[in-house]
Scaffold this motif. Structure first.
Motif, mmCIF file in Angstrom:
data_model
loop_
_atom_site.group_PDB
_atom_site.id
_atom_site.type_symbol
_atom_site.label_atom_id
_atom_site.label_comp_id
_atom_site.label_asym_id
_atom_site.label_seq_id
_atom_site.Cartn_x
_atom_site.Cartn_y
_atom_site.Cartn_z
ATOM 1 N N LEU A 119 -3.852 -8.473 3.389
ATOM 2 C CA LEU A 119 -3.789 -7.011 3.356
ATOM 3 C C LEU A 119 -4.570 -6.363 4.487
ATOM 4 N N GLU B 268 -4.923 4.919 0.390
ATOM 5 C CA GLU B 268 -3.978 3.806 0.297
ATOM 6 C C GLU B 268 -4.222 3.105 -1.036
ATOM 7 N N TYR C 47 -6.987 -7.557 -7.614
ATOM 8 C CA TYR C 47 -7.522 -6.209 -7.451
ATOM 9 C C TYR C 47 -8.924 -6.218 -8.065
ATOM 10 N N HIS D 223 -7.622 0.824 -4.909
ATOM 11 C CA HIS D 223 -7.553 1.147 -3.480
ATOM 12 C C HIS D 223 -7.294 -0.129 -2.692
ATOM 13 N N ARG D 224 -6.592 0.009 -1.592
ATOM 14 C CA ARG D 224 -6.241 -1.149 -0.758
ATOM 15 C C ARG D 224 -7.468 -1.985 -0.390
ATOM 16 N N LEU E 159 -2.689 0.629 -4.351
ATOM 17 C CA LEU E 159 -1.777 -0.420 -4.787
ATOM 18 C C LEU E 159 -1.497 -0.206 -6.263
ATOM 19 N N PRO F 201 0.830 -1.207 0.000
ATOM 20 C CA PRO F 201 0.000 0.000 0.000
ATOM 21 C C PRO F 201 0.866 1.259 0.000
ATOM 22 N N ASP G 118 0.591 5.412 0.396
ATOM 23 C CA ASP G 118 -0.267 6.518 0.825
ATOM 24 C C ASP G 118 -0.088 7.704 -0.121
#
Length: 195
Positions: free
Chosen positions: A187, A43, A91, A122-123, A45, A31, A33
């Protein structure tokens, strides 16, 4: 069928950039930021596929004027030591670019690197499977030398847009949805991550 893509990447355990920092795919589940315009920190990826300089023409066509395909599902697969092609994670709600974008990153040793990526999400839209889960039959990916049949051959990017992929991909996405609701995600479940 939804926008579903499979990518063949090297096998690592946690994909957080520590196992092989020089290999971009090793950071696919790290992740990052990034501040938004409103001050909110997101966060994100950034998924790499360094074996490709560009994704197939169909991705560029689907990207259109925006320059990316939105709301795609990207499944990351790897060849394990056993020789099996397994799923390591995915994802959802991802953006996919036809050519790699670059994000500047800093390694744990302070070295500045440019990280190329095709995929971004997004995470909270990503799942990294625990190692023992990856080897279950429902996460194994087919191989095929016949271009009319769905499966990896030589190309590390596989799109689920062929008719022969329908039944496999339907079952696979059902497994993903069930797992997202009930399974362990490295995660989000930090207490289950390896040390």
């Amino acid at each position: 069928m939804e926008k579903l893509y499979f990518c063949l990447i090297p096998y690592f355990t946690v994909y957080d950039g520590t196992e092989a920092p020089q290999i971009p795919e090793c950071s696919n589940f790290l992740p990052v930021d990034l501040p938004g315009e409103d001050g909110t920190v997101y966060e994100l990826l950034f998924g790499a596929l360094s074996a490709k300089k560009a994704l197939p023409r169909a991705i560029a066509d689907a990207a259109g004027k925006e320059g990316f395909v939105s709301d795609a599902t990207v499944v990351f697969c790897a060849k394990a030591e056993t020789g099996a092609l397994v799923t390591v994670g995915w994802y959802t709600h991802a953006n996919v670019t036809p050519t790699p974008e670059i994000i500047p990153m800093t390694t744990e040793t302070g070295e500045e690197i440019n990280h190329p990526f095709f995929f971004c999400t997004h995470r909270e839209n990503a799942v990294l499977l625990p190692e023992d889960e990856r080897f279950k039959p429902m996460w194994q990916i087919p191989r095929s030398k016949n271009p009319a049949k769905f499966g990896f051959d030589r190309d590390p990017f596989l799109s689920a847009d062929v008719p022969s992929a329908d039944s496999f991909c339907r079952a696979f996405t059902e497994n993903m949805a069930h797992y997202e609701a009930h399974g362990d995600n490295w995660l989000s479940d930090t207490e289950d991550e390896p040390t």
